[in-house]
Structure formats: C-alpha cells, structure tokens
Motif scaffolding. Structure first.
Motif, short mmCIF file in Angstrom:
data_model
loop_
_atom_site.label_atom_id
_atom_site.label_comp_id
_atom_site.label_asym_id
_atom_site.label_seq_id
_atom_site.Cartn_x
_atom_site.Cartn_y
_atom_site.Cartn_z
N ALA A 322 0.83 -1.08 -0.34
CA ALA A 322 -0.13 0.00 -0.24
C ALA A 322 0.81 1.38 0.27
N ALA A 323 1.78 1.26 0.53
CA ALA A 323 3.07 2.54 0.87
C ALA A 323 3.65 2.93 -0.63
N GLN A 324 3.65 1.37 -1.28
CA GLN A 324 4.02 1.48 -2.36
C GLN A 324 3.34 2.37 -3.29
N GLN A 325 1.62 2.23 -2.99
CA GLN A 325 1.25 3.09 -4.05
C GLN A 325 0.48 4.03 -3.56
N ASP A 326 1.22 4.53 -2.26
CA ASP A 326 0.16 6.06 -1.89
C ASP A 326 -0.96 5.90 -1.12
N SER A 327 -1.07 4.34 -0.52
CA SER A 327 -1.87 4.01 -0.82
C SER A 327 -2.33 4.06 1.23
N VAL A 328 -2.59 3.71 1.90
CA VAL A 328 -2.86 3.24 3.82
C VAL A 328 -3.40 2.37 4.09
N LEU A 329 -2.82 1.59 4.79
CA LEU A 329 -3.88 0.44 5.32
C LEU A 329 -4.09 -0.09 6.81
N PHE A 330 -5.50 -0.42 6.87
CA PHE A 330 -6.36 0.18 7.88
C PHE A 330 -6.30 -1.41 8.64
N VAL A 331 -6.00 -1.97 9.75
CA VAL A 331 -5.88 -3.45 10.10
C VAL A 331 -6.83 -3.61 11.35
N ASN A 332 -7.86 -4.44 11.59
CA ASN A 332 -8.58 -4.60 12.44
C ASN A 332 -8.25 -6.12 12.58
N GLU A 333 -8.50 -6.26 14.05
CA GLU A 333 -8.48 -7.57 14.55
C GLU A 333 -9.41 -7.91 15.84
N VAL A 334 -10.49 -8.89 15.94
CA VAL A 334 -11.43 -8.73 16.95
C VAL A 334 -10.68 -8.97 18.15
N SER A 335 -9.51 -9.84 18.34
CA SER A 335 -8.83 -9.95 20.05
C SER A 335 -7.83 -9.24 20.34
N GLU A 336 -7.76 -8.91 21.96
CA GLU A 336 -6.58 -7.79 21.53
C GLU A 336 -5.11 -8.16 21.94
N HIS A 337 -5.26 -8.88 21.60
CA HIS A 337 -4.05 -10.01 22.22
C HIS A 337 -3.87 -10.25 21.00
N ARG A 338 -4.49 -10.84 20.27
CA ARG A 338 -3.83 -11.00 18.23
C ARG A 338 -3.70 -9.36 17.97
N THR A 339 -4.36 -8.56 18.24
CA THR A 339 -3.78 -7.14 17.71
C THR A 339 -2.78 -6.80 18.00
N ASP A 340 -2.08 -7.17 19.42
CA ASP A 340 -0.80 -7.09 19.73
C ASP A 340 0.43 -7.64 18.82
N LEU A 341 0.04 -9.23 18.57
CA LEU A 341 0.88 -9.82 17.54
C LEU A 341 0.93 -8.92 15.96
N ILE A 342 -0.41 -8.49 15.62
CA ILE A 342 0.11 -7.92 14.78
C ILE A 342 1.00 -6.91 14.43
N ARG A 343 0.87 -5.77 15.84
CA ARG A 343 1.82 -4.99 16.06
C ARG A 343 3.00 -4.63 15.94
#
Length: 502
Positions: A322-343
């Motif tokens: 997305a960054a290479q196309q001047d776009s922005v990615l929004f990331v969603n996850e239902v679990s706080e624990h898995r959100t931390d893994l994504i970060r």
C-alpha cells in the motif's frame, strides 16, 4: 516367559503375571539388560514433549522452536526432532491403526502418554531412515524415562511386532475390507470427512472424471503429508529477495517477493529477526499481491482494510504494498491479544515510517460502522485450515464437521460486512486457507445471491509469478484455487468481488 503385546507376559502355562495385566504396571521389560539405557536421547524426548503439549492444545509450530531452544538442539539433532514431531502427529491416523493390530487392543485403551511414545517409535520404523532395531531400542529407552519401566516393556513388545512387517504390508493389513474413502483416510492419515471434503473440492475445481479425480486426490493427500519447505517473504521496501538469497535462501520462481530456505533456522537471517522479512507461505504472498495489483476506485491515496488480520502476515505485506502506491492500510482484529501480535509483526514497517492504522473490533460490525469507506478490503476469513495441513499437522485431528457449520456462518457475516465497508466501485478479496466448497464457492455464491450490488471478477490474471507470467492451473475461474500438489503452496482460495457504483 513369553511376550504378549495385548496383555503383558504369560508363563509357560499361559497364566498372566498380575503386575503386567495393564501396561505400565509391571516391573519387567522385554529389553535385554545389556541393551537398556537409562533414558531416551534429547531429540526424541523433545519430540515427545512437544507432542504431549499438542495433545493439551498447543500448536506444534509454536511449541517446537521453544523446546529446541530449551534443549539446546541444533543442526541434525534439531532436524531429527522436527521430523519426528511433525511426522508422528501428521501420520498418527495410520500409526494408530497399526498400533491397534500390534497391541491387540484399541488405542483408546492405551494411556495417551504411552500412545504418543508408540507413535514416535512407529514413525521411526515405518517412515524414517532409522534401523528398525535402533528405532525400537531408542524408543524403549525414551519410554523408560517418560512413561516408566513397566510401560517400556509394553512399548518394546508393540514396536517389535511392528518391525515384523514393512510399511506396505501394514497398510494392506489395516485397510483391508474398507471402502475407498476410508482406506485412503487410513493410508494417508486424514479423517475420512476431510478426505471427502477434499475430493469434493477437487471435483468443484473442474475434475469430473472419477479416475482422474482419484489420482488427484491421492496426490493431494500425499502433498499434505510431505514436509513443506520454509518459505520466506521479503516485505517490499524493507527487504529484498536478493538479501534473502545472500543469507542462504533460494529465490522463489512462484512469488515475486518470495524465497525458500533449504535448511537452518529462519531466525538466523537478520531481515527475519528484524521483521523486514518473515516466514510466509507463497500462497499467502500471492493473494496479498493479487489484491494490491487489482484496480479499485482509481482514487489517489486509497484506503485499504484488512478486516480480520491476525496474526498479521498478510497485513505486513499489504502495508508495504500500500505504501508503494501512496495508500494507507487499516488493520482490524477482534482480539486484543492478536492485535498486539499484529503490531509486533508490523514493527519494521511502522518503524520505517509506513503509515498503518491498527485497531481492535468485531469485523462483523465494521461494515455498519464505516459504510462505503474503503477502496480495497481483505477478508482473510477464519476457516478450518484444511488447506494448510502440511504445515499444521494437528489441525486435521482437531477439526470436526461441526466446525464447518460454525465457521461458514462467521465467514458469511464477515464477507457481508466487508462489502458494506467497501466504497461503490471498490474491491473485496475473500480468502480462506481451506478448499472446502462450503467455505469457499458457497460463501461467495450466497453473497452474490443475497445482494444486488456485487459482481465477481476474474481473479486469475492478478496471480503473477516471479517472471511476471500468469500462474498456471488456477482453475476455471473467476475464482482462484491454489493446491499443495499443483503449486506447492497451501490450498489458498481467492475470490475478488466488486461493489457496483449506483
């Protein structure tokens, strides 16, 4: 005194010793004193410990690296433990059938820790280059250490019985009298319902001739049981394939951003340690690349959404694309624990200045909360994982047909929410790591039938290999199905849906 695998020892008159009526209770073993060891070698013990942890709900791919580090196993010893762990889990359906014959009792009547030891021994005897006598004696030594002296005698008797026949002879024995599907299920160590689901998926993919279908099914089952190569992804803008090759990997011919590691620990590669690169199946790479390459609304600075992103592998690749196309990615996850893994997975991208918005929420509600918002949406839906059985061997034993019903309801809701969240003219990629028709084509069909604002586009031209050519054998379209036995990837399904402009 003579061996009796189904019931310990009997004397010359056929009387059973009281202490040997239940395995693990006796004091004697059938191993000669000169052959006895105090305990099993470290590699076999690690395999047993990981298999026991998997039995308690752990995942082999997460548990094994920790166990190898704790035991300080490297090189050939680590490789041996890895093959033993994955092989014993993967092939336990066949081994259990053989163990039942050799033991003269159902495996349900064998203590689970002892049964796991027997599976480890069976794998060495039937599927590894370990001399039969060494496989038996070393496993008996392991049993003495982890199961007890009494159980080691039972293990010795059963394994000695297994060594009396070849793998092919045992397969003929345990499949005799079964119908075609059940025989394949035992021989290739898949639950019968999974074999039927895979056969149905192959038929839905365009194979109509029964003989051709059976051939393809056997090849698929064999591919599920073949240890996969370690696939790496070089996240664009953060790492390059050339850097991975310099570190010992081989450039992929399938994925433009992929490489294959022929041996060693991926964590030894600096780019992997720094999350500029990662372990990721080439099929997962291709689906992210396909969505990134698709033409959406044509607006500048598009906004993309990964609706259910955990643990973040595809999100990390999409963020850099997305960054290479001047776009922005929004990331969603239902679990706080898995959100931390994504970060953590996104850390290198974020540190490099790539803008990624990470949040926690129920993906089923996001479409109503943010309607007509995103140019591109990825729905990497929770699924049975039947497409990744070669990498996650325990999944085949944990999933049941009832899981399909629960998951398909969730998958339909997530896809509906994603379509609501997409802008008119925007795109939604529906992805599963399962070829099960109920989780793939049926979910897409239901979405199209339920709405009048959706069309399905031909996704095949978006799948390009490292040479820029369209990947072959993707099916009849418009959806894409990758296969382990055809593409040497996980069995990823990809459908591209466009929301109509009214």
């Amino acid at each position: 005194m003579s061996e009796n695998p189904s019931g310990g020892y009997r004397d010359a008159k056929g009387r059973q010793r009281p202490e040997s009526r239940r395995h693990g209770a006796g004091k004697r073993t059938a191993t000669r004193p000169a052959d006895r060891r105090r305990g099993g070698d470290p590699a076999r013990k690690v395999a047993w410990q990981v298999i026991r942890a998997v039995a308690d709900g752990a995942y082999a791919n997460l548990e094994l690296p920790k166990a190898l580090r704790t035991a300080e196993l490297h090189g050939r010893d680590a490789g041996f433990a890895t093959e033993l762990t994955y092989g014993a889990i993967r092939m336990r359906g066949l081994y259990d059938a053989i163990i039942e014959f050799a033991a003269g009792r159902p495996v349900s009547q064998i203590d689970p820790p002892v049964l796991d030891t027997l599976r480890i021994g069976a794998h060495q005897i039937l599927n590894m280059r370990v001399p039969a006598h060494a496989a038996a004696s070393e496993t008996v030594a392991l049993a003495r250490e982890v199961n007890g002296a009494g159980a080691s005698g039972f293990v010795n008797a059963v394994l000695r019985r297994i060594t009396e026949r070849t793998r092919e002879e045992w397969i003929a024995e345990v499949t005799a009298g079964r119908d075609r599907i059940d025989a394949l299920a035992v021989e290739h160590s898949h639950p019968a319902w999974v074999v039927r689901a895979l056969r149905g998926a192959l038929r839905a993919g365009g194979i109509t001739d029964d003989a051709e279908l059976d051939t393809a099914l056997v090849k698929l089952l064999e591919a599920d049981n073949a240890p996969p190569a370690v696939s790496l992804v070089a996240r664009p803008g953060l790492a390059t394939v050339a850097e991975l090759v310099e570190a010992g990997a081989e450039a992929s011919t399938l994925s433009p951003v992929g490489a294959t590691l022929p041996g060693g620990d991926p964590a030894d590669i600096p780019a992997v340690r720094q999350t500029r690169a990662a372990v990721q199946d080439e099929g997962s790479q291709l689906v992210a690349l396909a969505l990134a390459a698709a033409d959406a609304t044509g607006t500048d600075a598009e906004e993309w959404l990964d609706l259910c992103a955990g643990p973040g592998g595809k999100a990390a690749l999409l963020a850099t694309l997305a960054a290479q196309q001047d776009s922005v990615l929004f990331v969603n996850e239902v679990s706080e624990h898995r959100t931390d893994l994504i970060r953590r997975t996104l850390s290198a991208a974020i540190d490099s200045g790539i803008e990624v918005m990470v949040g926690t929420g129920d993906g089923r509600e996001l479409g109503a909360e943010e309607p007509d918002t995103y140019d591109k949406v990825l729905v990497d839906a929770p699924c049975t994982g039947l497409g990744a059985l070669r990498r996650r061997p325990e999944a085949r034993w944990r999933r049941t047909p009832a899981d399909v019903t629960t998951l398909t309801r969730l998958q339909g809701e997530l896809l509906g929410s994603a379509l609501d969240a997409a802008k008119p003219g925007g795109l939604v990629a529906y992805v599963t790591c399962s070829p099960h028709v109920a989780e793939t084509a049926e979910i897409v069909r239901a979405a199209v039938e339920d709405r009048d604002d959706v069309t399905v586009e031909d996704a095949r031209p978006l799948f390009r290999d490292a040479a820029g050519e369209q990947v072959a054998d993707l099916g009849d379209g418009p959806t894409v199905q990758l296969w382990p036995h055809v593409h040497n990837t996980d069995a990823m399904f990809f459908a591209l849906l466009r929301k109509k402009i009214r």
